[in-house]
Design an enzyme around this catalytic site. Structure first.
Site, PDB file in Angstrom:
ATOM      1  N   ARG A 128     -12.639  73.973  -7.583  1.00 36.85           N
ATOM      2  CA  ARG A 128     -13.358  72.785  -8.065  1.00 36.85           C
ATOM      3  C   ARG A 128     -14.339  73.206  -9.144  1.00 36.85           C
ATOM      4  NH1 ARG A 128     -17.173  70.512  -3.970  1.00 36.85           N
ATOM      5  NH2 ARG A 128     -18.726  71.404  -5.344  1.00 36.85           N
ATOM      6  N   GLU A 145     -20.870  75.109 -12.258  1.00 44.18           N
ATOM      7  CA  GLU A 145     -20.264  76.311 -11.669  1.00 44.18           C
ATOM      8  C   GLU A 145     -18.785  76.044 -11.395  1.00 44.18           C
ATOM      9  OE1 GLU A 145     -20.877  77.510  -7.678  1.00 44.18           O
ATOM     10  OE2 GLU A 145     -21.053  75.477  -6.920  1.00 44.18           O
ATOM     11  N   ASN A 147     -16.040  76.669  -8.390  1.00 43.02           N
ATOM     12  CA  ASN A 147     -15.893  77.049  -6.976  1.00 43.02           C
ATOM     13  C   ASN A 147     -14.484  77.529  -6.698  1.00 43.02           C
ATOM     14  OD1 ASN A 147     -18.541  75.911  -5.783  1.00 43.02           O
ATOM     15  ND2 ASN A 147     -17.731  74.233  -7.017  1.00 43.02           N
ATOM     16  N   SER A 152     -15.384  71.650  -1.292  1.00 42.43           N
ATOM     17  CA  SER A 152     -15.333  70.574  -0.301  1.00 42.43           C
ATOM     18  C   SER A 152     -15.372  69.185  -0.924  1.00 42.43           C
ATOM     19  CB  SER A 152     -16.469  70.745   0.695  1.00 42.43           C
ATOM     20  OG  SER A 152     -17.690  70.693   0.016  1.00 42.43           O
ATOM     21  N   LYS A 309     -21.248  83.829  -9.692  1.00 47.14           N
ATOM     22  CA  LYS A 309     -22.053  83.357 -10.830  1.00 47.14           C
ATOM     23  C   LYS A 309     -22.049  84.403 -11.954  1.00 47.14           C
ATOM     24  CE  LYS A 309     -23.766  79.797  -8.325  1.00 47.14           C
ATOM     25  NZ  LYS A 309     -22.828  79.679  -7.219  1.00 47.14           N
ATOM     26  N   LYS A 367     -30.153  81.983 -10.709  1.00 44.25           N
ATOM     27  CA  LYS A 367     -29.133  81.889  -9.654  1.00 44.25           C
ATOM     28  C   LYS A 367     -28.725  83.251  -9.108  1.00 44.25           C
ATOM     29  CE  LYS A 367     -26.862  77.727 -11.377  1.00 44.25           C
ATOM     30  NZ  LYS A 367     -25.546  77.079 -11.530  1.00 44.25           N
ATOM     31  N   GLU A 371     -23.208  81.002  -2.696  1.00 41.36           N
ATOM     32  CA  GLU A 371     -22.559  79.693  -2.715  1.00 41.36           C
ATOM     33  C   GLU A 371     -23.182  78.832  -1.622  1.00 41.36           C
ATOM     34  OE1 GLU A 371     -20.240  78.890  -4.896  1.00 41.36           O
ATOM     35  OE2 GLU A 371     -20.342  80.901  -5.727  1.00 41.36           O
ATOM     36  N   GLY A 372     -22.941  77.560  -1.718  1.00 44.12           N
ATOM     37  CA  GLY A 372     -23.281  76.690  -0.587  1.00 44.12           C
ATOM     38  C   GLY A 372     -24.566  75.907  -0.749  1.00 44.12           C
ATOM     39  N   ARG A 455     -20.832  63.381  -6.924  1.00 44.55           N
ATOM     40  CA  ARG A 455     -21.908  63.599  -5.968  1.00 44.55           C
ATOM     41  C   ARG A 455     -23.185  63.260  -6.718  1.00 44.55           C
ATOM     42  NH1 ARG A 455     -22.300  69.675  -4.064  1.00 44.55           N
ATOM     43  NH2 ARG A 455     -21.931  69.812  -6.262  1.00 44.55           N
TER      44      ARG A 455
HETATM   45  P1  ADP Z   1     -23.978  76.607  -5.313  1.00 43.64           P
HETATM   46  O1  ADP Z   1     -22.910  77.634  -5.409  1.00 43.64           O
HETATM   47  O2  ADP Z   1     -25.063  76.950  -4.376  1.00 43.64           O
HETATM   48  O3  ADP Z   1     -23.412  75.230  -5.104  1.00 43.64           O
HETATM   49  P2  ADP Z   1     -24.595  75.702  -7.993  1.00 43.64           P
HETATM   50  O4  ADP Z   1     -24.540  76.543  -9.201  1.00 43.64           O
HETATM   51  O5  ADP Z   1     -23.534  74.682  -7.869  1.00 43.64           O
HETATM   52  O6  ADP Z   1     -24.678  76.647  -6.739  1.00 43.64           O
HETATM   53  O7  ADP Z   1     -26.000  74.992  -7.947  1.00 43.64           O
HETATM   54  C1  ADP Z   1     -26.363  74.108  -6.907  1.00 43.64           C
HETATM   55  C2  ADP Z   1     -26.907  72.811  -7.497  1.00 43.64           C
HETATM   56  O8  ADP Z   1     -28.025  73.086  -8.330  1.00 43.64           O
HETATM   57  C3  ADP Z   1     -25.936  72.063  -8.388  1.00 43.64           C
HETATM   58  O9  ADP Z   1     -25.094  71.256  -7.630  1.00 43.64           O
HETATM   59  C4  ADP Z   1     -26.867  71.287  -9.295  1.00 43.64           C
HETATM   60  O10 ADP Z   1     -27.329  70.116  -8.639  1.00 43.64           O
HETATM   61  C5  ADP Z   1     -28.043  72.231  -9.459  1.00 43.64           C
HETATM   62  N1  ADP Z   1     -27.867  73.063 -10.671  1.00 43.64           N
HETATM   63  C6  ADP Z   1     -27.216  74.234 -10.766  1.00 43.64           C
HETATM   64  N2  ADP Z   1     -27.225  74.712 -12.018  1.00 43.64           N
HETATM   65  C7  ADP Z   1     -27.908  73.815 -12.750  1.00 43.64           C
HETATM   66  C8  ADP Z   1     -28.269  73.738 -14.142  1.00 43.64           C
HETATM   67  N3  ADP Z   1     -27.929  74.702 -14.995  1.00 43.64           N
HETATM   68  N4  ADP Z   1     -28.982  72.660 -14.544  1.00 43.64           N
HETATM   69  C9  ADP Z   1     -29.353  71.699 -13.679  1.00 43.64           C
HETATM   70  N5  ADP Z   1     -29.036  71.712 -12.365  1.00 43.64           N
HETATM   71  C10 ADP Z   1     -28.328  72.757 -11.890  1.00 43.64           C
HETATM   72 MG    MG Z   2     -22.282  74.081  -6.333  1.00 40.04          MG
END
Ligand code: ADP
Ligand code: MG
Length: 481
Positions: A128, A145, A147, A152, A309, A367, A371-372, A455
């Site tokens: 995803r 990101e 996945n 999910s 990441k 970051k 994940e999660g 979402r």
């Molecule tokens: P995870 O693997 O924990 O899901 P993500 O990279 O998807 O990590 O980050 C989790 C959440 O943080 C995202 O769903 C988003 O809401 C927010 N987020 C992540 N990166 C950014 C970004 N560059 N700008 C704004 N919000 C972000």
């Molecule tokens: Mg995420």
């Protein structure tokens, strides 16, 4: 730049009495169609409660939605190539491995199975790719990101357009439902699992879903089981925790993973993506055993490593996409969805990135290789963490990412146990596009886009995990801007 605002699908706010009535209908629809989760506070297997959802579909520009859909097979293939490029993964992850034990454990499994000789060369990816729109004049999507494990909400969100259509009809706006794209995520993801099962090609084989000790997001997982059972009554699915895998499986002389006397064709991980899911060495041993076996893994260990990441950040570095994809228009369109991503390694560009973030921390997200949800740092925390880690090797386990500022949408978030009606609030939406890929290093057998999820979270929340209780399930209402 100030945040733009997208127009809602129908004029808001709704009149109080109408709103209360329609929320009651929506909640019942949700419960009766499995838009639900288990209650974390009062867990019982006897009931589900509604998953948080947005009452009306949130607006999303159709050009950007279509762009994300079209790019999915391109990204699937890119990640497949990355996962099979030993040198690239080694080089990309080497510094993070020194300081991140979890990634190092995954990496060690990968080294072991390569040294022993890979038993199963086929990987199954149920991926995803996640996007936020970046406010510019045009509002273009930027990748949050990618996945590669336990992606999910494909199942529950496949039901959501039908719910939104029902609600729109109840509000007298049935004419608008044509603006809502169909969502075939559940059926598409399951077709991937079935295809992998058939490639394994043993009639008596079974499938294992690797699950958490307690599954709150039960609907999203069970729907896959129901769908596969409906399509293929001959296939049995077992749900097992990593610890149960350790206790109950063996590997026979043909390297088949055996559960209750039957070979396992596919192991689909809905757990195993975060450290807390490996409380002891038993879980790691189970993971290694599965990886050594002939079962087709979703994901294989190299797919999981490709989803870090650190890989995402490295792909955004100059020349790297070109190495994997050549230099054509498709490469340019992938580069276009990347926002600023910076390494924090101990070199000149890492130092520059630290300085840049310290100068204006609000512009960035920090970051770790996790994940999660709930692991990233924002704003003042970025500054604090960088000041603390500046001279420590720990910083190489993080990447720095430009913060994406998405356009606002207005909506009502319906949550279990919350007062009705909820206030009309400013929200932002994150789009996820699902992809299926099956292949070996040499050959890709299948590669397709299969559906989406939306979402949506409060505009001032940093993260919007639905399972974490921050975000709400939604479906896109396509805008022709
Ligand atoms: P995870 O693997 O924990 O899901 P993500 O990279 O998807 O990590 O980050 C989790 C959440 O943080 C995202 O769903 C988003 O809401 C927010 N987020 C992540 N990166 C950014 C970004 N560059 N700008 C704004 N919000 C972000
Ligand atoms: Mg995420």
């Amino acid at each position: 730049m100030s945040q733009a605002r997208l127009p809602p699908c129908i004029p808001l706010p709704l009149e109080h009495k109408l709103l209360v009535t329609v929320i009651e209908k929506a909640k019942d629809w949700a419960l009766m169609h499995g838009v639900g989760m288990r209650d974390k506070k009062h867990f019982t297997k006897d009931s589900i409660q509604i998953a948080p959802f947005v009452l009306l579909p949130s607006p999303f520009p159709s050009t950007e939605f279509n762009k994300a859909v079209e790019l999915q097979p391109v990204l699937n293939e890119l990640m497949h190539k990355v996962a099979h490029d030993v040198e690239f993964l080694e080089h990309t992850l080497q510094n993070a491995l020194q300081v991140d034990e979890f990634t190092a454990n995954l990496y060690d499994i990968w080294i072991k199975v390569r040294e022993e000789g890979i038993t199963q060369s086929i990987s199954l990816g149920l991926f995803r790719s996640d996007y936020l729109m970046q406010c510019t004049e045009a509002n273009t999507i930027k990748q949050v990101e990618f996945n590669t494990i336990a992606s999910s909400f494909g199942a529950i969100t496949s039901n959501l357009p039908a719910m939104s259509r029902y609600i729109l009809r109840q509000l007298g706006h049935g004419d608008l439902i044509k603006k809502m794209p169909e969502n075939g995520a559940l059926s598409g993801l399951c077709s991937g699992i079935i295809e992998a099962y058939d490639l394994f090609g043993v009639a008596s084989a079974i499938i294992i879903f690797v699950v958490e000790e307690v599954s709150y997001n039960i609907c999203d997982q069970r729907f896959h089981e129901f769908e596969i059972s409906e399509k293929r009554p001959d296939i049995m699915i077992h749900r097992k925790t990593l610890n149960e895998l350790y206790e109950e499986t063996t590997v026979n002389d043909k390297k088949q993973l055996i559960l209750e006397g039957r070979p396992v064709a596919v192991v689909y991980y809905r757990s195993g993506y975060e450290p807390s899911q490996y409380p002891s060495s038993r879980e790691w041993d189970a993971r290694l055993r599965v990886e050594r076996s002939s079962a087709i893994k979703c994901p294989s260990i190299q797919y999981q490593l490709a989803g870090t990441k650190k890989v995402q950040q490295t792909l955004a570095s100059p020349g790297v996409l070109e190495k994997f994809m050549g230099g054509g228009a498709t490469t340019a369109s992938v580069r276009d969805i990347f926002t600023g991503l910076y390494s924090l390694d101990f070199d000149e560009s890492g130092e520059r990135a630290v300085d840049m973030a310290l100068a204006d921390a609000e512009r960035f997200v920090l970051k770790p290789q996790r994940e999660g949800g709930g692991n990233n740092l924002y704003g003042a925390e970025v500054r604090e963490a960088l000041l603390r880690m500046r001279h420590s090797r720990e910083r190489a386990a993080y990447i720095l990412m430009e913060r994406i500022l998405p356009p606002l949408v207005s909506g009502y978030v319906v949550r279990p146990g919350a007062p009705v009606p909820p206030p009309l609030t400013d929200l932002v939406s994150e789009l996820g596009i699902f992809g299926v890929i099956i292949g070996t290093k040499e050959k890709i057998f299948s590669n397709r886009q299969v559906g989406h999820m939306l979402r949506t979270k409060l505009a001032d929340a940093n993260e919007g995990g639905v399972a974490a209780g921050l975000g709400a399930l939604d479906s896109p209402f396509l805008l022709d801007l």
